[in-house]
Design an enzyme around this catalytic site. Sequence first.
Site, PDB file in Angstrom:
ATOM      1  CG  ASP A 438      10.817  14.969   4.471  1.00  0.00           C
ATOM      2  OD1 ASP A 438      10.231  14.663   3.421  1.00  0.00           O
ATOM      3  OD2 ASP A 438      10.252  15.529   5.428  1.00  0.00           O
TER       4      ASP A 438
HETATM    5  C1  LAN Z   1       2.217  16.111   3.362  1.00  0.00           C
HETATM    6  C2  LAN Z   1       2.448  14.856   4.071  1.00  0.00           C
HETATM    7  C3  LAN Z   1       3.880  14.492   4.242  1.00  0.00           C
HETATM    8  C4  LAN Z   1       4.771  15.695   4.422  1.00  0.00           C
HETATM    9  C5  LAN Z   1       6.157  15.368   5.057  1.00  0.00           C
HETATM   10  C6  LAN Z   1       6.922  14.277   4.334  1.00  0.00           C
HETATM   11  C7  LAN Z   1       5.942  14.904   6.499  1.00  0.00           C
HETATM   12  C8  LAN Z   1       6.961  16.634   5.097  1.00  0.00           C
HETATM   13  O1  LAN Z   1       8.164  16.426   5.809  1.00  0.00           O
HETATM   14  C9  LAN Z   1       7.106  17.232   3.711  1.00  0.00           C
HETATM   15  C10 LAN Z   1       5.718  17.596   3.144  1.00  0.00           C
HETATM   16  C11 LAN Z   1       4.726  16.423   3.080  1.00  0.00           C
HETATM   17  C12 LAN Z   1       5.101  15.581   1.890  1.00  0.00           C
HETATM   18  C13 LAN Z   1       3.282  16.862   2.869  1.00  0.00           C
HETATM   19  C14 LAN Z   1       2.959  18.041   2.055  1.00  0.00           C
HETATM   20  C15 LAN Z   1       1.503  18.531   2.074  1.00  0.00           C
HETATM   21  C16 LAN Z   1       0.482  17.390   2.102  1.00  0.00           C
HETATM   22  C17 LAN Z   1       0.661  16.547   0.868  1.00  0.00           C
HETATM   23  C18 LAN Z   1       0.796  16.598   3.370  1.00  0.00           C
HETATM   24  C19 LAN Z   1       0.666  17.367   4.649  1.00  0.00           C
HETATM   25  C20 LAN Z   1      -0.369  15.618   3.368  1.00  0.00           C
HETATM   26  C21 LAN Z   1      -1.583  16.448   2.849  1.00  0.00           C
HETATM   27  C22 LAN Z   1      -1.012  17.733   2.262  1.00  0.00           C
HETATM   28  C23 LAN Z   1      -1.753  18.212   1.003  1.00  0.00           C
HETATM   29  C24 LAN Z   1      -1.232  19.583   0.630  1.00  0.00           C
HETATM   30  C25 LAN Z   1      -3.256  18.256   1.235  1.00  0.00           C
HETATM   31  C26 LAN Z   1      -3.990  18.991   0.182  1.00  0.00           C
HETATM   32  C27 LAN Z   1      -4.138  20.425   0.505  1.00  0.00           C
HETATM   33  C28 LAN Z   1      -3.726  21.439  -0.254  1.00  0.00           C
HETATM   34  C29 LAN Z   1      -3.552  22.770   0.349  1.00  0.00           C
HETATM   35  C30 LAN Z   1      -3.443  21.290  -1.703  1.00  0.00           C
END
Ligand code: LAN
Length: 711
Positions: A438
């Site tokens: 996205d």
């Molecule tokens: C994010 C942040 C962005 C988010 C969007 C782009 C908004 C979404 O549409 C797709 C997934 C994504 C990229 C995403 C995936 C998971 C993340 C990276 C996070 C929520 C930010 C932090 C999180 C990450 C997994 C934190 C670490 C925790 C674990 C369980 C490994």
Amino acid sequence: MSTSATDPKRWRLDVDSGVHRWRYLDEPASTRLPQSAAEKYFLALPTGLPQLPIPRNFQESARNGFRFYQNLQLDDGHWGCAYGGPSFLLAGMVIAMYITETEIPPEWKTEIIHYLMSTVNKDGGWGLHSAGDSTVFATTLYYITLRILGLESTHPLSTKARARLHALGGAIGIPQWGKIWLALLNLYSWSGVNPIPPEFWLLPDWIPFHPWRWWVQCRVVYLPVSYLYANKVTKPLDPLLTSLRQEIYTQPYEEIIFEQFRNTVAPVDLKKPISALLRVANVFLRCWEQYFRPNWIAQWANQRVCALIQREDENTSYNCLAPVNKAFHMVTVWHSDGPNSSRMSCHREKIAPYMWMGETGMTCSGTNGVQAWDTAFSIQAIFEAGLAMEPEFRSSLENALSYLDISQLREDLADPYRQPRKGGWPFSTRDNGYVVSDCAAEGLKAVLMLQEQCHFVKRISDERLHDCVDTLLLMQNPGGGFSSYERTRASSLLEYLNASEVFDRIMVEYSYPECTTAVVTALSLFRRHFPTYRSTEIDRVIHRAIKYIINAQRPDGSWYGSWGVCFTYASLFAMQSLEVVGQTWQTSNAVRKCCKFLISKQKNDGGWGEHYTSCEVEEYVQHERSQVVNTAWACLALMHAHYPYKEAIEKGLKLIMSRQQANGEWLQEGVEGVFNNTCMIGYPNYKFYFTAWALGRYSNEYLPMLKELDA
Ligand code: LAN
């Protein structure tokens, strides 16, 4: 140790190609280098931004919103923000710095303590995220963080936290990731951690549960952890650690038989108990490790994971994917290469980009920022509000486009486990290097709007746009949907191997209405401007994606949001997807059902307010107060649905307008984002651009569309 805050006037934010670094200047330097409005805003200092003419209508209110918001744009064209909430990120980073003998600047120490003081719950503990109830996981790790930063065990913050921790049963009930941190710190025995064998990485790739098939966020955490587990890496004891051994448990450390607590998790922490299958597998794996595994296999596995760890370091310029694996990588490199190695210094260089300084102190961001994501949305918001051609926004948009130019991923990697990324956009910076479906799609839309529709100087060639489309076309899942970083590579049955105990749905990629919509709308806009490029494939991909969206609708008419709070968020995306194929209130049952759902949730004051617990219980939970961000999503959803009763939308927009401040800004309300159903994370820029987007879209796109319908 001083627990008073530093002087906010001395903090500056350096940016370079999206990479953030907060710097604390010495006194004279701070007077020579004035703070920008953005820096002042982030630090809650008076910005001096002017009061704007009182808006008489939605369009003027949108304009005021963007007038304020463009002052927050940073020098290289992106919008930055705090990206906080989860508690295990900051703790991991500080603990990793401690283990790896990395110096923590004194002003960081002061401000991290300040942050922990500002976010502590009334009962003395901390939760999985800043709004959550106190858990053993967060309270233990933050308690240790405070002590590492120099806070005495007798300080009231420590005493209260320790009391809460003991009331929750002490650190013995900490979930798996916490047990790992404790074992690394020599505060828990590795014999009490369930097996995390690196040998998994020796399996042939076709094996259905091979780690290369796991969700990338999960696989990159367990990769370094498997090295740490296999090598039983521990920090040598020192006076602090010796003392902590006696502080965090309710029983004397020497008497604890750690093997008995492998599966012990405090009830407040446990969100996802490990499966019976995993329990049995753990017994077998332990026997294998203890009695059967030949030494050569252990060594081979070690070499293999070391090589993969190094590859992730190099592919991400030592940022790593996110702060969790970054922190574990640091400890791995400290152990394998030594504290003074060149790889260790590369890692140290990339800690600052994760640290964000704000009014409540310093914390660690969820990723190294939200740069490309916020910038792509901001452009689209200004464009759809009909303001992109107004001279006062010109240079801001040109700069934003230039950020998309420099952050686009230009090459694929020679790494068979990575999703092809050429032409795509990451969530944050090019340095990070991971494409997200996205983010790529929202980036593509923003570029098309400025270059093709507003005829801005072309910074991104057609060929580079084609690359993006090629990459997106590779990302569709068999069911038609799109997931986040990669295509789904394994069955969801793999959740039976989920060992985290605190997160759900982390083992594999799933399809999401949000990601799917971003791709559908981007491809559809692209098709309009490049009608001959891979058009048959684009048509087919859109067709299949829409099928997925329709199937994902819940019986009540809504869609569940995985990355934003919650049903208002996902419903906005679903309405956008359906609009692309002409499904609107006038033509589609699915759309009418969704509108009915949304209208049924509208509050008396005209707004919408969704409580974050919606994400956990998977049912709409009303917030006691309307939220401008939810209201903007709901109004946008209704507009995309071509909902014919404009009064409902007007009521929502009036609420948004009534909350706008005299300088055009909106104030922070409830938390906006989420991941893995359970952990909340803030998207503070949403309150600026989704609000103004909804207000501006109303007269720019929605009213003309209604007129057309009437005619
Ligand atoms: C994010 C942040 C962005 C988010 C969007 C782009 C908004 C979404 O549409 C797709 C997934 C994504 C990229 C995403 C995936 C998971 C993340 C990276 C996070 C929520 C930010 C932090 C999180 C990450 C997994 C934190 C670490 C925790 C674990 C369980 C490994």
